[in-house]
Design an enzyme around this catalytic site. Sequence first.
Site, PDB file in Angstrom:
ATOM      1  N   CYS A  53      10.766 -35.061 -24.056  1.00  0.00           N
ATOM      2  CA  CYS A  53      10.570 -36.501 -24.176  1.00  0.00           C
ATOM      3  C   CYS A  53      10.473 -36.904 -25.650  1.00  0.00           C
ATOM      4  O   CYS A  53      11.484 -36.892 -26.335  1.00  0.00           O
ATOM      5  CB  CYS A  53       9.368 -36.945 -23.350  1.00  0.00           C
ATOM      6  SG  CYS A  53       9.554 -38.637 -22.765  1.00  0.00           S
TER       7      CYS A  53
ATOM      8  N   GLU B 267       8.056 -30.154 -16.937  1.00  0.00           N
ATOM      9  CA  GLU B 267       6.810 -29.450 -16.594  1.00  0.00           C
ATOM     10  C   GLU B 267       6.200 -29.914 -15.278  1.00  0.00           C
ATOM     11  O   GLU B 267       5.496 -29.153 -14.623  1.00  0.00           O
ATOM     12  CB  GLU B 267       5.788 -29.583 -17.737  1.00  0.00           C
ATOM     13  CG  GLU B 267       5.215 -30.973 -17.990  1.00  0.00           C
ATOM     14  CD  GLU B 267       6.036 -31.817 -18.965  1.00  0.00           C
ATOM     15  OE1 GLU B 267       7.252 -31.577 -19.077  1.00  0.00           O
ATOM     16  OE2 GLU B 267       5.462 -32.725 -19.596  1.00  0.00           O
TER      17      GLU B 267
ATOM     18  N   HIS C 175      10.455 -34.945 -18.159  1.00  0.00           N
ATOM     19  CA  HIS C 175       9.324 -34.010 -18.230  1.00  0.00           C
ATOM     20  C   HIS C 175       9.496 -32.892 -17.198  1.00  0.00           C
ATOM     21  O   HIS C 175       9.005 -33.016 -16.071  1.00  0.00           O
ATOM     22  CB  HIS C 175       8.014 -34.745 -17.946  1.00  0.00           C
ATOM     23  CG  HIS C 175       7.575 -35.634 -19.049  1.00  0.00           C
ATOM     24  ND1 HIS C 175       6.821 -35.188 -20.111  1.00  0.00           N
ATOM     25  CD2 HIS C 175       7.805 -36.954 -19.274  1.00  0.00           C
ATOM     26  CE1 HIS C 175       6.595 -36.198 -20.935  1.00  0.00           C
ATOM     27  NE2 HIS C 175       7.177 -37.279 -20.468  1.00  0.00           N
TER      28      HIS C 175
HETATM   29  N1  GLN Z   1       6.917 -42.527 -26.901  1.00  0.00           N
HETATM   30  C1  GLN Z   1       8.182 -42.156 -26.362  1.00  0.00           C
HETATM   31  C2  GLN Z   1       8.754 -43.239 -25.436  1.00  0.00           C
HETATM   32  O1  GLN Z   1       8.039 -44.095 -25.007  1.00  0.00           O
HETATM   33  C3  GLN Z   1       8.104 -40.841 -25.644  1.00  0.00           C
HETATM   34  C4  GLN Z   1       7.249 -40.870 -24.435  1.00  0.00           C
HETATM   35  C5  GLN Z   1       6.937 -39.486 -23.915  1.00  0.00           C
HETATM   36  O2  GLN Z   1       7.063 -38.518 -24.626  1.00  0.00           O
HETATM   37  N2  GLN Z   1       6.463 -39.405 -22.705  1.00  0.00           N
HETATM   38  O3  GLN Z   1       9.920 -43.205 -25.143  1.00  0.00           O
END
Ligand code: GLN
Length: 550
Positions: free
Chosen positions: A380, A519, A517
């Site tokens: 992310c 995970e 994500h």
């Molecule tokens: N801050 C980034 C976004 O909003 C990444 C978010 C995250 O890593 N969950 O896109």
Amino acid sequence: MKTKFIFVTGGVLSSLGKGLASAAIGALLESRGLSVTFQKLDPYINVDPGTMNPFQHGEVFVTDDGAETDLDLGHYERFANVRLGKKNNFTTGKIYYSVIMKERRGDYLGGTIQVIPHITDEIKKSILLMENSADVAIIEIGGTIGDIESLPFQEAIRQFKWDVGKENVLYVHLTLVPYIKTAGEVKTKPTQHSVKELRSIGIQPDIILCRTEKLLSKDIKKKIALFCNVDVDQVITAKDVESIYEVPLVFHQEHLDDKIVKLLHMWTRAPRLEAWEELVEKIKNPKFSVRIAIVGKYIDLKESYKSLNEALVHGGIANDCQVALDFVDSEALESADCNDTLRNADGVLIPGGFGARGIEGKMKAVHFAREEKVPFFGICLGMQMAVVEFAKHVAGMKGANSTEFDKNTDSAVIYLMKEWYDYQKKTIQQRDVSSDKGGTMRLGAYPCLLREDSFAYKAYNKKEISERHRHRYEFNNRFKSALEEKGLIISGTSPDGELVEIVEIADHPWFLGCQFHPEFKSRPMDPHPLFCAFINAALKYKGNKKKKDE
Ligand code: GLN
């Protein structure tokens, strides 16, 4: 078969592992051939934990249907063969919200709306959503018995027994039996008090799970049984263990599953726990080991990355490998030399995150991993940082950034999309790009197509995957061809090609960033392909490093 309900409450103090205990009970019942489901009832007033500080509350777990939930749902999904969603997590806020909406709509026909019966009825209605979805529903009540805020939940579960029949309901209470060094013995008084409290609101626990350092003696169990109004075999030792995946096994040694099915009048096959035994054996006796540096905001690390830490353990299990985690503060890295801080790492991982703090440190970590050819996994925000670093240092876009950190950058390689297709709501979402929060996040499962000759495809070994999201910013397609020309590989996109989901670089042992994500979907028995591949690359990297040194 009619669904049976197990309510899990906790006493004495928080953090005794009620979530894990509930998850382990689920695993045990599954091992006897029963199907299970779970629900977490949280007493706080937030409608969901999405807005809560992860440092206070721990990780926000995301489900396929895009619910931002309590991290205990992560335990449930890792221990049992379940995929959960919105209906598996209710908070006081969510319950009140729906009662108040009904009141405004006039559903209560002029009645006075009260905690009992309106709030308690709403809670019971939510619990009943679990009916018919499995043989057994395990319902965990957050907080500790005695808290004012969890009283409506306790009252609701007390009544519930009379609604569905007492043969269909079981109350499990988790307490602490501390060992007091100066006295040289364990103390049962906190357990007595906590059960007394529970009984004062009308709930007689059927099983008392005692969290302790050592196995409880028969005498101690007898004492607890006597004071708590249960049979001695209804007192179960929940002994501390080295690995959380041992919990189902220690519960089984104490005959917990036997007791539960008997008390619920169920007949099942004998449990098959070989897979759990093998798993624990593997975790305890790994052949290899690697060190992974996780670079993030220091305060956020550890607890707020529960699923991530577990997924790395799972990737280790798949490679017969112990995974040691070095938590590296990205802010401290800004003024440090990566050569010192990251030199011992066999892999570098940048997890998800929000906010500008430590961003430069993360960038340095990507740079180091890319140049030094250390296996790199960006998740992310970690993926976004990898794209920014590549744009800056390989594609020569000096001012490249994400608009989350620099609104006026001339090369906004990561930005807020004005419009995007929300796969959960099945509608086009419009974003208010001028606001900081930028409206809704992209949440939950989205499909993704993989490019065949890629690290990603090698890991998954299939073309179409589905992964969970929680973010606002996206890869900016305006820079796609410029970055690809310089060697960035886009190995995963949404089926229409609009959303970039995975990026890689080729001339590297393993360098991958994903917008989702992974995970959240990893399990000890079914480790996530990307974590398996990352740990495998780290293991190879370590092997080569050793050869070079010799
Ligand atoms: N801050 C980034 C976004 O909003 C990444 C978010 C995250 O890593 N969950 O896109």
